[in-house]
Design a protein around this motif. Sequence first.
Motif, PDB file in Angstrom:
ATOM      1  N   GLN A 241       0.850  -1.187   0.000  1.00 46.44           N
ATOM      2  CA  GLN A 241       0.000   0.000   0.000  1.00 46.44           C
ATOM      3  C   GLN A 241       0.891   1.244   0.000  1.00 46.44           C
ATOM      4  O   GLN A 241       1.866   1.313   0.734  1.00 46.44           O
ATOM      5  N   VAL A 242       0.542   2.187  -0.861  1.00 41.21           N
ATOM      6  CA  VAL A 242       1.282   3.444  -0.967  1.00 41.21           C
ATOM      7  C   VAL A 242       0.322   4.589  -0.692  1.00 41.21           C
ATOM      8  O   VAL A 242      -0.785   4.628  -1.227  1.00 41.21           O
ATOM      9  N   GLN A 243       0.749   5.511   0.115  1.00 40.23           N
ATOM     10  CA  GLN A 243      -0.024   6.721   0.360  1.00 40.23           C
ATOM     11  C   GLN A 243       0.730   7.910  -0.201  1.00 40.23           C
ATOM     12  O   GLN A 243       1.959   8.005  -0.050  1.00 40.23           O
ATOM     13  N   LEU A 244       0.012   8.798  -0.841  1.00 39.76           N
ATOM     14  CA  LEU A 244       0.600   9.984  -1.444  1.00 39.76           C
ATOM     15  C   LEU A 244       0.016  11.215  -0.763  1.00 39.76           C
ATOM     16  O   LEU A 244      -1.200  11.359  -0.678  1.00 39.76           O
ATOM     17  N   VAL A 245       0.895  12.091  -0.311  1.00 37.66           N
ATOM     18  CA  VAL A 245       0.453  13.299   0.377  1.00 37.66           C
ATOM     19  C   VAL A 245       1.022  14.508  -0.342  1.00 37.66           C
ATOM     20  O   VAL A 245       2.249  14.646  -0.460  1.00 37.66           O
ATOM     21  N   GLU A 246       0.126  15.361  -0.827  1.00 39.29           N
ATOM     22  CA  GLU A 246       0.542  16.559  -1.565  1.00 39.29           C
ATOM     23  C   GLU A 246       0.551  17.772  -0.657  1.00 39.29           C
ATOM     24  O   GLU A 246      -0.163  17.837   0.345  1.00 39.29           O
ATOM     25  N   SER A 247       1.334  18.749  -1.065  1.00 38.13           N
ATOM     26  CA  SER A 247       1.337  20.043  -0.401  1.00 38.13           C
ATOM     27  C   SER A 247       1.831  21.085  -1.394  1.00 38.13           C
ATOM     28  O   SER A 247       2.410  20.736  -2.431  1.00 38.13           O
ATOM     29  N   GLY A 248       1.606  22.345  -1.057  1.00 36.80           N
ATOM     30  CA  GLY A 248       2.176  23.417  -1.862  1.00 36.80           C
ATOM     31  C   GLY A 248       1.209  24.220  -2.698  1.00 36.80           C
ATOM     32  O   GLY A 248       1.604  25.186  -3.342  1.00 36.80           O
ATOM     33  N   GLY A 249      -0.049  23.843  -2.717  1.00 31.65           N
ATOM     34  CA  GLY A 249      -1.003  24.627  -3.480  1.00 31.65           C
ATOM     35  C   GLY A 249      -1.269  25.973  -2.833  1.00 31.65           C
ATOM     36  O   GLY A 249      -0.798  26.251  -1.732  1.00 31.65           O
ATOM     37  N   GLY A 250      -2.012  26.814  -3.532  1.00 33.22           N
ATOM     38  CA  GLY A 250      -2.340  28.112  -2.979  1.00 33.22           C
ATOM     39  C   GLY A 250      -2.864  29.068  -4.010  1.00 33.22           C
ATOM     40  O   GLY A 250      -3.181  28.684  -5.136  1.00 33.22           O
ATOM     41  N   LEU A 251      -2.953  30.331  -3.613  1.00 31.57           N
ATOM     42  CA  LEU A 251      -3.449  31.400  -4.473  1.00 31.57           C
ATOM     43  C   LEU A 251      -2.294  32.299  -4.860  1.00 31.57           C
ATOM     44  O   LEU A 251      -1.581  32.819  -3.980  1.00 31.57           O
ATOM     45  N   VAL A 252      -2.090  32.468  -6.164  1.00 31.52           N
ATOM     46  CA  VAL A 252      -1.027  33.344  -6.662  1.00 31.52           C
ATOM     47  C   VAL A 252      -1.577  34.201  -7.790  1.00 31.52           C
ATOM     48  O   VAL A 252      -2.686  33.971  -8.280  1.00 31.52           O
ATOM     49  N   LYS A 253      -0.775  35.171  -8.217  1.00 29.95           N
ATOM     50  CA  LYS A 253      -1.164  36.037  -9.317  1.00 29.95           C
ATOM     51  C   LYS A 253      -0.518  35.545 -10.615  1.00 29.95           C
ATOM     52  O   LYS A 253       0.450  34.786 -10.596  1.00 29.95           O
TER      53      LYS A 253
ATOM     54  N   THR B 119       4.801  13.400  -1.384  1.00 27.94           N
ATOM     55  CA  THR B 119       5.631  12.418  -0.704  1.00 27.94           C
ATOM     56  C   THR B 119       4.899  11.094  -0.617  1.00 27.94           C
ATOM     57  O   THR B 119       3.749  11.037  -0.165  1.00 27.94           O
ATOM     58  N   GLY B 120       5.572  10.051  -1.058  1.00 29.15           N
ATOM     59  CA  GLY B 120       4.999   8.721  -1.012  1.00 29.15           C
ATOM     60  C   GLY B 120       5.492   7.955   0.197  1.00 29.15           C
ATOM     61  O   GLY B 120       6.675   7.994   0.517  1.00 29.15           O
ATOM     62  N   SER B 121       4.586   7.285   0.862  1.00 25.52           N
ATOM     63  CA  SER B 121       4.964   6.446   1.993  1.00 25.52           C
ATOM     64  C   SER B 121       4.618   5.000   1.659  1.00 25.52           C
ATOM     65  O   SER B 121       3.765   4.729   0.835  1.00 25.52           O
ATOM     66  N   GLY B 122       5.289   4.104   2.311  1.00 24.46           N
ATOM     67  CA  GLY B 122       5.095   2.696   2.005  1.00 24.46           C
ATOM     68  C   GLY B 122       6.383   2.119   1.468  1.00 24.46           C
ATOM     69  O   GLY B 122       7.163   2.800   0.803  1.00 24.46           O
ATOM     70  N   ARG B 123       6.575   0.861   1.756  1.00 20.92           N
ATOM     71  CA  ARG B 123       7.850   0.214   1.481  1.00 20.92           C
ATOM     72  C   ARG B 123       8.213   0.226   0.001  1.00 20.92           C
ATOM     73  O   ARG B 123       9.374   0.291  -0.365  1.00 20.92           O
ATOM     74  N   THR B 124       7.218   0.175  -0.887  1.00 18.45           N
ATOM     75  CA  THR B 124       7.500   0.083  -2.313  1.00 18.45           C
ATOM     76  C   THR B 124       7.264   1.376  -3.065  1.00 18.45           C
ATOM     77  O   THR B 124       7.313   1.396  -4.293  1.00 18.45           O
TER      78      THR B 124
ATOM     79  N   LYS C  41      14.036  10.891  -0.420  1.00 20.16           N
ATOM     80  CA  LYS C  41      12.884  11.419   0.309  1.00 20.16           C
ATOM     81  C   LYS C  41      11.559  10.875  -0.218  1.00 20.16           C
ATOM     82  O   LYS C  41      10.499  11.212   0.311  1.00 20.16           O
ATOM     83  N   ASN C  42      11.608  10.071  -1.281  1.00 16.91           N
ATOM     84  CA  ASN C  42      10.382   9.575  -1.926  1.00 16.91           C
ATOM     85  C   ASN C  42       9.429  10.707  -2.247  1.00 16.91           C
ATOM     86  O   ASN C  42       8.217  10.589  -2.043  1.00 16.91           O
ATOM     87  N   THR C  43       9.989  11.796  -2.741  1.00 21.39           N
ATOM     88  CA  THR C  43       9.180  12.985  -2.996  1.00 21.39           C
ATOM     89  C   THR C  43       9.330  13.425  -4.449  1.00 21.39           C
ATOM     90  O   THR C  43      10.436  13.427  -4.992  1.00 21.39           O
ATOM     91  N   VAL C  44       8.202  13.778  -5.042  1.00 20.28           N
ATOM     92  CA  VAL C  44       8.172  14.325  -6.389  1.00 20.28           C
ATOM     93  C   VAL C  44       7.709  15.771  -6.306  1.00 20.28           C
ATOM     94  O   VAL C  44       6.781  16.085  -5.546  1.00 20.28           O
ATOM     95  N   TYR C  45       8.349  16.620  -7.063  1.00 12.43           N
ATOM     96  CA  TYR C  45       8.029  18.035  -7.060  1.00 12.43           C
ATOM     97  C   TYR C  45       7.490  18.461  -8.417  1.00 12.43           C
ATOM     98  O   TYR C  45       7.889  17.911  -9.448  1.00 12.43           O
ATOM     99  N   LEU C  46       6.653  19.468  -8.407  1.00 12.51           N
ATOM    100  CA  LEU C  46       6.223  20.113  -9.639  1.00 12.51           C
ATOM    101  C   LEU C  46       6.447  21.602  -9.456  1.00 12.51           C
ATOM    102  O   LEU C  46       5.710  22.265  -8.724  1.00 12.51           O
TER     103      LEU C  46
END
Length: 123
Positions: free
Chosen positions: A1-13, A23-28, A76-81
């Motif tokens: 099982q993999v869990q994905l947690v996003e962050s970083g959204g918001g309001l910009v001009k 960030t993905g959690s889980g062994r695989t 870090k098992n993290t993907v950025y955009l």
Amino acid sequence: QVQLVESGGGLVKTGESLRLSCTGSGRTSSLYDMGWFRQFPGKEREFVAGITASGDRIDYTDSVKGRFTISRDKPKNTVYLQMNNLKPEDTAAYFCAAAMLFESLQRGRTTYWGQGTQVTVSS
């Protein structure tokens, strides 16, 4: 099982930047190809960008090429955009996704989804 947690959204001009993180959690989790999708109100989710588990293949939808950059921090098992020069038409809910095959990821046939983060670009 993999869990994905996003962050970083918001309001910009218009013209400003945002960086989304997933960030993905889980062994695989590190074995999965990962990417970003977005969903406009009343529309289906659409592929934005993807990166393979090894980082050797990247793809973008045409409308974001030259403005968005996807990257991956394996330890870090993290993907950025990184989203630069944002436009009002980029306003959407952005979702992180993971799939075992890159082609499946590109087609939205993903195994796991994050909960989504809202990006709003004002004119």
